[in-house]
Scaffold this motif. Structure first.
Motif, PDB file in Angstrom:
ATOM      1  N   GLN A  92      37.206  47.136  32.343  1.00 27.21           N
ATOM      2  CA  GLN A  92      38.139  46.234  31.661  1.00 27.21           C
ATOM      3  C   GLN A  92      38.064  44.826  32.242  1.00 27.21           C
ATOM      4  N   LEU A  93      37.969  44.726  33.569  1.00 27.98           N
ATOM      5  CA  LEU A  93      37.822  43.412  34.203  1.00 27.98           C
ATOM      6  C   LEU A  93      36.542  42.730  33.713  1.00 27.98           C
ATOM      7  N   ALA A  94      35.439  43.463  33.650  1.00 24.21           N
ATOM      8  CA  ALA A  94      34.177  42.878  33.202  1.00 24.21           C
ATOM      9  C   ALA A  94      34.287  42.369  31.768  1.00 24.21           C
ATOM     10  N   LEU A  95      34.940  43.130  30.895  1.00 25.30           N
ATOM     11  CA  LEU A  95      35.102  42.700  29.505  1.00 25.30           C
ATOM     12  C   LEU A  95      35.951  41.439  29.407  1.00 25.30           C
ATOM     13  N   MET A  96      36.971  41.333  30.249  1.00 29.64           N
ATOM     14  CA  MET A  96      37.811  40.133  30.233  1.00 29.64           C
ATOM     15  C   MET A  96      37.024  38.916  30.705  1.00 29.64           C
ATOM     16  N   LEU A  97      36.183  39.098  31.712  1.00 33.60           N
ATOM     17  CA  LEU A  97      35.356  37.988  32.179  1.00 33.60           C
ATOM     18  C   LEU A  97      34.369  37.550  31.097  1.00 33.60           C
ATOM     19  N   ILE A  98      33.797  38.503  30.385  1.00 36.75           N
ATOM     20  CA  ILE A  98      32.890  38.165  29.287  1.00 36.75           C
ATOM     21  C   ILE A  98      33.642  37.416  28.193  1.00 36.75           C
TER      22      ILE A  98
ATOM     23  N   VAL B  61      43.737  48.277  50.429  1.00 38.24           N
ATOM     24  CA  VAL B  61      44.851  47.898  49.564  1.00 38.24           C
ATOM     25  C   VAL B  61      44.464  46.808  48.573  1.00 38.24           C
ATOM     26  N   LYS B  62      43.430  46.039  48.858  1.00 36.62           N
ATOM     27  CA  LYS B  62      42.993  44.967  47.957  1.00 36.62           C
ATOM     28  C   LYS B  62      42.040  45.475  46.866  1.00 36.62           C
ATOM     29  N   SER B  63      41.629  46.730  46.947  1.00 38.59           N
ATOM     30  CA  SER B  63      40.756  47.349  45.929  1.00 38.59           C
ATOM     31  C   SER B  63      39.514  46.510  45.618  1.00 38.59           C
ATOM     32  N   PRO B  64      38.770  46.070  46.624  1.00 38.60           N
ATOM     33  CA  PRO B  64      37.586  45.246  46.327  1.00 38.60           C
ATOM     34  C   PRO B  64      36.507  45.994  45.568  1.00 38.60           C
ATOM     35  N   GLU B  65      36.539  47.331  45.603  1.00 40.40           N
ATOM     36  CA  GLU B  65      35.535  48.101  44.860  1.00 40.40           C
ATOM     37  C   GLU B  65      35.565  47.769  43.378  1.00 40.40           C
ATOM     38  N   THR B  66      36.748  47.430  42.860  1.00 40.40           N
ATOM     39  CA  THR B  66      36.842  47.066  41.449  1.00 40.40           C
ATOM     40  C   THR B  66      35.989  45.840  41.160  1.00 40.40           C
ATOM     41  N   LEU B  67      36.036  44.864  42.047  1.00 46.12           N
ATOM     42  CA  LEU B  67      35.220  43.664  41.868  1.00 46.12           C
ATOM     43  C   LEU B  67      33.738  43.980  42.049  1.00 46.12           C
ATOM     44  N   PHE B  68      33.399  44.801  43.054  1.00 40.24           N
ATOM     45  CA  PHE B  68      31.995  45.163  43.257  1.00 40.24           C
ATOM     46  C   PHE B  68      31.423  45.789  41.983  1.00 40.24           C
TER      47      PHE B  68
END
Length: 331
Positions: free
Chosen positions: A276-282, A159-166
């Protein structure tokens, strides 16, 4: 007179779980204790003291359903409040039918963020209220501009979707000035294996495992950003803890996060979109280095500051005491 009335809090998770349900139960018990006899149990009835209970607050409609049913069978709906969690509201196929059963038995229903009411059946909305959870306010720390540090907090489960962070960490493995710390125990061993593999493939990613709550709060306070990738949330503690620490949030665009951060928040990425998460972090890293004209982090800090009063402990305590008074029929 104080302590003549007794309130029992039922929660599927006790202190050793170190999760959101336990944090809520523990905090609400402390808020109620000056006025009422209060205790926390996993199941009700739990022994001789049960017959003296005047009200029950049940966290997690589905996992506390046996206790809810027992109370309703003896007392009816009077004195019974059901607190809806993320998995109660946002199952893979919508609301669990067992959640609806619990709702039908309750005198009062609690949701933990603004959009929670919209998921309830019409018959339950009239008896529902929002109680935002709270955290003590911490000073906003000055953070280095030479690197960006993000932190994600949540036990490793689907439910926490950690794969997105990986996946985002692997996409950012060449960005030596973006660091990602991941806190949480591997409740799903396969996700623990993914975390270890990510740490090998992405030198900027660290999986720290489970940590004590106070240390988690300090790490959130020191980070530039909190990342929250969940598929479903009832009202995540780490989101309001970040807000109350002056740490802005990048969050998946699911109802539970939108109900915490507001519909116009700038820090959402599509659930499951590592790119999208990676682009926001950049973009946030570049803002620190002043190599980008945008001001995403500045706007996020402003928006989180605007939301912060919602998560003030005095506000939550007043709401919890009002719930208790309504359950007990006292003014």
């Amino acid at each position: 007179m104080a302590h003549e009335r007794s309130i029992v809090i039922v929660t599927p998770a006790l202190a050793d779980a170190n999760n959101g349900n336990w944090q809520t139960a523990s905090r609400w018990a402390r808020m109620l204790a000056p006025r009422y006899r209060t205790r926390i149990v996993q199941h009700w009835p739990d022994g001789g003291a049960s017959e003296r209970d005047d009200a029950m607050i049940a966290l997690h409609a589905v996992r506390s359903l046996a206790s809810i049913n027992t109370w309703a069978g003896i007392r009816g709906e009077h004195g019974l409040a059901v607190v809806m969690t993320g998995t109660d509201l946002y199952g893979l196929d919508g609301m669990d039918p067992l959640s609806k059963e619990a709702l039908s038995l309750a005198q009062h229903v609690v949701v933990l963020q603004e959009l929670g009411k919209e998921r309830l059946p019409p018959s339950a909305r009239a008896k529902a209220r929002v109680i935002f959870q709270s955290a003590t306010k911490r000073p906003t720390l000055t953070k280095p501009h030479s690197r960006l540090r993000a932190v994600m907090v949540g036990h490793l489960r689907d439910v926490k979707s950690p794969e997105t962070l990986f996946d985002a960490a692997l996409q950012l493995r060449a960005e030596r000035d973006i660091f990602i710390d991941h806190i949480g125990e591997a409740l799903d061993p396969s996700l623990g294996a993914r975390a270890r593999a990510t740490a090998k493939g992405a030198p900027n990613y660290r999986w720290l495992g489970g940590l004590p709550h106070e240390e988690v709060r300090r790490r959130i306070q020191r980070a530039h950003l909190l990342v929250h990738t969940s598929r479903a949330e009832g009202g995540a503690h780490v989101v309001h803890e970040a807000i109350r620490s002056g740490t802005p949030v990048l969050a998946s665009d699911v109802e539970g996060n939108i109900g915490m951060l507001g519909p116009d928040y700038f820090g959402y990425f599509h659930h499951g979109s590592a790119a999208q998460l990676a682009l926001m972090l950049i973009a946030c890293r570049d803002e620190l280095h002043r190599t980008q004209s945008g001001a995403l982090m500045k706007r996020l800090r402003e928006q989180c500051h605007e939301r912060s009063p919602l998560f003030d402990p005095a506000r939550e305590k007043a709401a919890v005491l009002k719930l208790a008074a309504d359950l007990l029929g006292s003014p």
